[in-house]
Design a protein around this motif. Structure first.
Motif, PDB file in Angstrom:
ATOM      1  N   ALA A  30      23.703  97.379  -5.327  1.00  0.00           N
ATOM      2  CA  ALA A  30      22.783  96.374  -5.703  1.00  0.00           C
ATOM      3  C   ALA A  30      24.015  95.055  -4.126  1.00  0.00           C
TER       4      ALA A  30
ATOM      5  N   ASN B 182      15.696  89.931  -8.253  1.00  0.00           N
ATOM      6  CA  ASN B 182      15.957  90.720  -7.193  1.00  0.00           C
ATOM      7  C   ASN B 182      15.421  91.901  -7.339  1.00  0.00           C
ATOM      8  N   SER B 183      14.492  92.663  -7.902  1.00  0.00           N
ATOM      9  CA  SER B 183      13.577  93.463  -7.870  1.00  0.00           C
ATOM     10  C   SER B 183      12.101  92.966  -8.212  1.00  0.00           C
TER      11      SER B 183
ATOM     12  N   THR C  26      22.604 102.778  -0.735  1.00  0.00           N
ATOM     13  CA  THR C  26      23.076 101.400  -0.716  1.00  0.00           C
ATOM     14  C   THR C  26      23.029 101.450  -1.885  1.00  0.00           C
TER      15      THR C  26
ATOM     16  N   TRP D   2      15.729  89.469   3.350  1.00  0.00           N
ATOM     17  CA  TRP D   2      16.492  90.714   2.810  1.00  0.00           C
ATOM     18  C   TRP D   2      15.929  90.910   1.729  1.00  0.00           C
ATOM     19  N   TRP D   3      14.958  90.403   0.613  1.00  0.00           N
ATOM     20  CA  TRP D   3      14.552  90.612  -0.856  1.00  0.00           C
ATOM     21  C   TRP D   3      13.790  92.193  -0.868  1.00  0.00           C
TER      22      TRP D   3
ATOM     23  N   ARG E 233      13.496  93.808   2.296  1.00  0.00           N
ATOM     24  CA  ARG E 233      13.789  95.565   2.036  1.00  0.00           C
ATOM     25  C   ARG E 233      14.921  95.839   1.251  1.00  0.00           C
ATOM     26  N   GLY E 234      15.208  95.089   0.299  1.00  0.00           N
ATOM     27  CA  GLY E 234      15.723  95.950  -0.373  1.00  0.00           C
ATOM     28  C   GLY E 234      15.381  95.532  -2.274  1.00  0.00           C
ATOM     29  N   ARG E 235      14.669  95.657  -1.937  1.00  0.00           N
ATOM     30  CA  ARG E 235      13.800  96.021  -3.538  1.00  0.00           C
ATOM     31  C   ARG E 235      13.829  97.376  -4.195  1.00  0.00           C
ATOM     32  N   GLU E 236      14.441  98.397  -3.638  1.00  0.00           N
ATOM     33  CA  GLU E 236      14.023  99.650  -4.414  1.00  0.00           C
ATOM     34  C   GLU E 236      15.243 100.306  -4.258  1.00  0.00           C
ATOM     35  N   PRO E 237      16.079 100.892  -4.745  1.00  0.00           N
ATOM     36  CA  PRO E 237      16.997 101.456  -4.135  1.00  0.00           C
ATOM     37  C   PRO E 237      17.297 102.461  -3.453  1.00  0.00           C
ATOM     38  N   ARG E 238      17.725 102.849  -2.220  1.00  0.00           N
ATOM     39  CA  ARG E 238      17.998 103.956  -1.443  1.00  0.00           C
ATOM     40  C   ARG E 238      19.425 104.722  -0.516  1.00  0.00           C
TER      41      ARG E 238
END
Length: 205
Positions: free
Chosen positions: A192, A9-10, A190, A179-180, A182-187
């Motif tokens: 996991a 997922n990254s 957030t 959603w993948w 949008r959420g590739r990097e930690p913010r």
């Protein structure tokens, strides 16, 4: 079959990687038909490059065993060394070579060797999904109530034509891609989040 974490997922913390590796030969399929190798590959795809020692600590396996399975994954192109991250030269670092693994099981129906290898790989992935879902259930007591309330586990069924079945899968793929991306990097704020979806023609006894 498309599997992004175990067979993530990254995007790999900003590094360039090819997005997809498609497996169609028995060797790579059998390489992934092993729970520890799937776990190691998933960790590298989600958490980014890791040392052998870090992978051993995360999986509970001996360093020698981790090194052996990394060599097997490397042989089939799933992981590559990351010497640029080695600080003292005593411990090797590795990174995932791709973001996800895909296979087309329908292509193997008339090839017994590839069909058997593909089935072994898919069964290993499904077994890992099952264990992961149970671990998530066990971990709920340590989560904030609002994160538990936002979680979901559900299933459904419908009478669909083949074209409608394909449309359903295309809709789900679009949701995953949204959603993948949008959420590739930690913010900030957030954590996991994991999703696992399966669609299949239902066999009624």
């Amino acid at each position: 079959m498309t599997d992004s974490e175990h067979a993530s997922n990254s995007a790999g913390r900003g590094e360039h990687r090819d997005r997809v590796i498609q497996v169609h030969d028995p060797g790579p399929m059998r390489a992934l038909a092993h729970p520890l190798r799937l776990r190691i590959l998933g960790l590298l795809r989600v958490e980014g490059p890791q040392s052998v020692g870090a992978l051993a600590q995360a999986t509970g396996a001996a360093s020698g065993s981790v090194s052996y399975h990394l060599a097997t994954l490397a042989k089939h192109g799933f992981v590559v060394p990351a010497p640029e991250l080695e600080r003292d030269g005593r411990e090797r670092w590795w990174k995932a070579a791709h973001e996800m693994t895909t296979s087309q099981s329908a292509d193997f129906l008339d090839d017994p060797d590839r069909r058997e290898a593909d089935e072994a790989m898919r069964r290993a992935v499904l077994d890992l999904y099952h264990r992961e879902l149970l671990q998530a259930l066990d971990a709920e007591l340590a989560l904030e109530p609002e994160w538990v309330a936002a979680s979901d586990s559900s299933d459904g069924g419908a009478q669909l034509t083949l074209d409608e079945f394909r449309e359903l899968n295309a809709d789900l793929e679009a949701v995953r891609e949204k959603w993948w991306a949008r959420g590739r990097e930690p913010r900030e704020g957030t954590r996991a989040v994991r999703w696992i979806t399966h669609t299949f023609p239902r066999t009624l006894s």
